[in-house]
Design a protein around this motif. Sequence first.
Motif, short mmCIF file in Angstrom:
data_model
loop_
_atom_site.label_atom_id
_atom_site.label_comp_id
_atom_site.label_asym_id
_atom_site.label_seq_id
_atom_site.Cartn_x
_atom_site.Cartn_y
_atom_site.Cartn_z
N LEU A 23 -23.77 -9.91 -73.99
CA LEU A 23 -24.07 -10.78 -72.86
C LEU A 23 -25.55 -11.18 -72.91
CD1 LEU A 23 -22.41 -8.75 -69.95
CD2 LEU A 23 -21.57 -10.88 -70.93
N SER A 24 -25.84 -12.35 -72.39
CA SER A 24 -27.24 -12.74 -72.24
C SER A 24 -27.82 -11.98 -71.05
CB SER A 24 -27.33 -14.25 -71.99
OG SER A 24 -26.82 -14.55 -70.70
N PRO A 25 -29.14 -11.87 -70.96
CA PRO A 25 -29.73 -11.23 -69.79
C PRO A 25 -29.31 -11.92 -68.48
CG PRO A 25 -31.38 -11.53 -71.49
CD PRO A 25 -30.15 -12.25 -71.95
N ARG A 26 -29.18 -13.22 -68.50
CA ARG A 26 -28.77 -13.96 -67.30
C ARG A 26 -27.35 -13.57 -66.90
NH1 ARG A 26 -30.53 -18.81 -64.83
NH2 ARG A 26 -32.06 -18.93 -66.48
N ASP A 27 -26.43 -13.46 -67.88
CA ASP A 27 -25.06 -13.06 -67.57
C ASP A 27 -24.99 -11.61 -67.09
OD1 ASP A 27 -23.99 -15.56 -68.06
OD2 ASP A 27 -23.46 -15.10 -70.13
N MET A 28 -25.83 -10.77 -67.67
CA MET A 28 -25.89 -9.38 -67.19
C MET A 28 -26.33 -9.36 -65.73
SD MET A 28 -27.66 -7.65 -70.55
CE MET A 28 -28.01 -6.08 -69.79
N ALA A 29 -27.35 -10.14 -65.40
CA ALA A 29 -27.84 -10.20 -64.03
C ALA A 29 -26.77 -10.76 -63.09
CB ALA A 29 -29.11 -11.03 -63.96
N ARG A 30 -26.03 -11.75 -63.55
CA ARG A 30 -24.94 -12.30 -62.73
C ARG A 30 -23.90 -11.24 -62.40
NH1 ARG A 30 -24.64 -17.63 -66.32
NH2 ARG A 30 -25.91 -19.00 -65.02
N PHE A 31 -23.57 -10.43 -63.39
CA PHE A 31 -22.61 -9.36 -63.16
C PHE A 31 -23.16 -8.37 -62.12
CE2 PHE A 31 -20.28 -5.46 -64.18
CZ PHE A 31 -18.98 -5.95 -64.16
N GLY A 32 -24.44 -8.05 -62.25
CA GLY A 32 -25.07 -7.17 -61.27
C GLY A 32 -25.08 -7.77 -59.88
N VAL A 33 -25.37 -9.06 -59.76
CA VAL A 33 -25.36 -9.74 -58.46
C VAL A 33 -23.95 -9.73 -57.87
CG1 VAL A 33 -25.62 -12.00 -57.33
CG2 VAL A 33 -27.39 -11.16 -58.89
N LEU A 34 -22.93 -9.93 -58.71
CA LEU A 34 -21.55 -9.86 -58.23
C LEU A 34 -21.27 -8.50 -57.60
CD1 LEU A 34 -18.64 -11.04 -58.07
CD2 LEU A 34 -18.27 -10.08 -60.36
N TYR A 35 -21.73 -7.44 -58.24
CA TYR A 35 -21.55 -6.10 -57.68
C TYR A 35 -22.40 -5.89 -56.44
CZ TYR A 35 -18.23 -3.28 -60.22
OH TYR A 35 -17.07 -2.73 -60.69
N LEU A 36 -23.64 -6.34 -56.49
CA LEU A 36 -24.54 -6.18 -55.35
C LEU A 36 -23.98 -6.88 -54.11
CD1 LEU A 36 -27.32 -4.75 -55.10
CD2 LEU A 36 -28.34 -6.99 -55.31
N ASN A 37 -23.29 -7.97 -54.32
CA ASN A 37 -22.67 -8.74 -53.22
C ASN A 37 -21.25 -8.28 -52.92
OD1 ASN A 37 -24.93 -10.35 -52.71
ND2 ASN A 37 -24.37 -11.77 -54.33
N ARG A 38 -20.93 -7.05 -53.36
CA ARG A 38 -19.62 -6.43 -53.09
C ARG A 38 -18.46 -7.30 -53.54
NH1 ARG A 38 -17.98 -5.01 -48.41
NH2 ARG A 38 -16.95 -3.16 -49.16
N GLY A 39 -18.61 -7.94 -54.70
CA GLY A 39 -17.52 -8.69 -55.32
C GLY A 39 -17.41 -10.14 -54.89
N LEU A 40 -18.32 -10.59 -54.06
CA LEU A 40 -18.29 -11.96 -53.55
C LEU A 40 -19.15 -12.86 -54.44
CD1 LEU A 40 -17.08 -13.45 -51.07
CD2 LEU A 40 -19.31 -13.13 -49.97
N TRP A 41 -18.56 -13.98 -54.89
CA TRP A 41 -19.30 -14.94 -55.71
C TRP A 41 -18.97 -16.34 -55.21
CZ3 TRP A 41 -22.98 -14.05 -59.30
CH2 TRP A 41 -23.41 -15.16 -60.04
N ASP A 42 -19.99 -17.08 -54.82
CA ASP A 42 -19.81 -18.45 -54.36
C ASP A 42 -18.73 -18.52 -53.27
OD1 ASP A 42 -20.44 -21.16 -54.31
OD2 ASP A 42 -19.00 -21.66 -55.89
N ASN A 43 -18.82 -17.61 -52.31
CA ASN A 43 -17.87 -17.50 -51.18
C ASN A 43 -16.43 -17.21 -51.60
OD1 ASN A 43 -19.81 -17.92 -49.10
ND2 ASN A 43 -19.80 -20.11 -49.58
N HIS A 44 -16.24 -16.68 -52.78
CA HIS A 44 -14.91 -16.26 -53.24
C HIS A 44 -14.95 -14.77 -53.57
CE1 HIS A 44 -14.88 -20.62 -54.13
NE2 HIS A 44 -13.59 -20.52 -53.80
N GLN A 45 -13.97 -14.04 -53.08
CA GLN A 45 -13.89 -12.61 -53.37
C GLN A 45 -13.28 -12.45 -54.77
OE1 GLN A 45 -15.03 -10.43 -50.82
NE2 GLN A 45 -15.15 -8.99 -52.51
N ILE A 46 -14.12 -12.13 -55.76
CA ILE A 46 -13.70 -11.99 -57.16
C ILE A 46 -13.21 -10.57 -57.43
CG2 ILE A 46 -14.45 -12.21 -59.56
CD1 ILE A 46 -14.48 -14.86 -58.00
N ILE A 47 -13.92 -9.59 -56.87
CA ILE A 47 -13.58 -8.18 -57.00
C ILE A 47 -13.52 -7.60 -55.60
CG2 ILE A 47 -14.27 -5.94 -57.96
CD1 ILE A 47 -15.94 -7.45 -60.03
#
Length: 143
Positions: free
Chosen positions: A41-65
């Motif tokens: 993964l690129s550092p940006r994609d790694m950070a995106r994954f971390g942000v997804l977790y930090l936001n409790r699975g919410l991404w762009d107002n969609h519950q992904i996890i």
Amino acid sequence: MKEISDVEMKSFGFEDLFGKNVKGWVNDPNRNSTGGWGLTLSPRDMARFGVLYLNRGLWDNHQIISGTWIDESTAMNPNKYGYLWWLREEDGIFAYLAVGDGGNVICCIPEKDLVVAITSEFIMNPRDRWSLIMDYIIPAVTG
């Protein structure tokens, strides 16, 4: 009943696993994904994954996890290991970290609303990145 057939094992080397042309999941010579390791993964994609977790699975107002999954997978326990996350607590700071080969890390620190993504060249026995995060990165971004 079908019999198990012989599997032809082909060897592959360092460049096949960690070379500059490896993208996504590492595959063996038969194009089978390792699945449990070897994700590039690129550092940006790694950070995106971390942000997804930090936001409790919410991404762009969609519950992904599921938020419940996030909570369970990062809950502190006696083993200090969640569902593929290392769990740390030091000086009142709780963090969960995905730690990869060579010193690659995704570190999520919920109380600080902080995700740290660190990538490095593959090296044997890299230094623990936690002291870098605690001693330098957290003070630099929160102080």
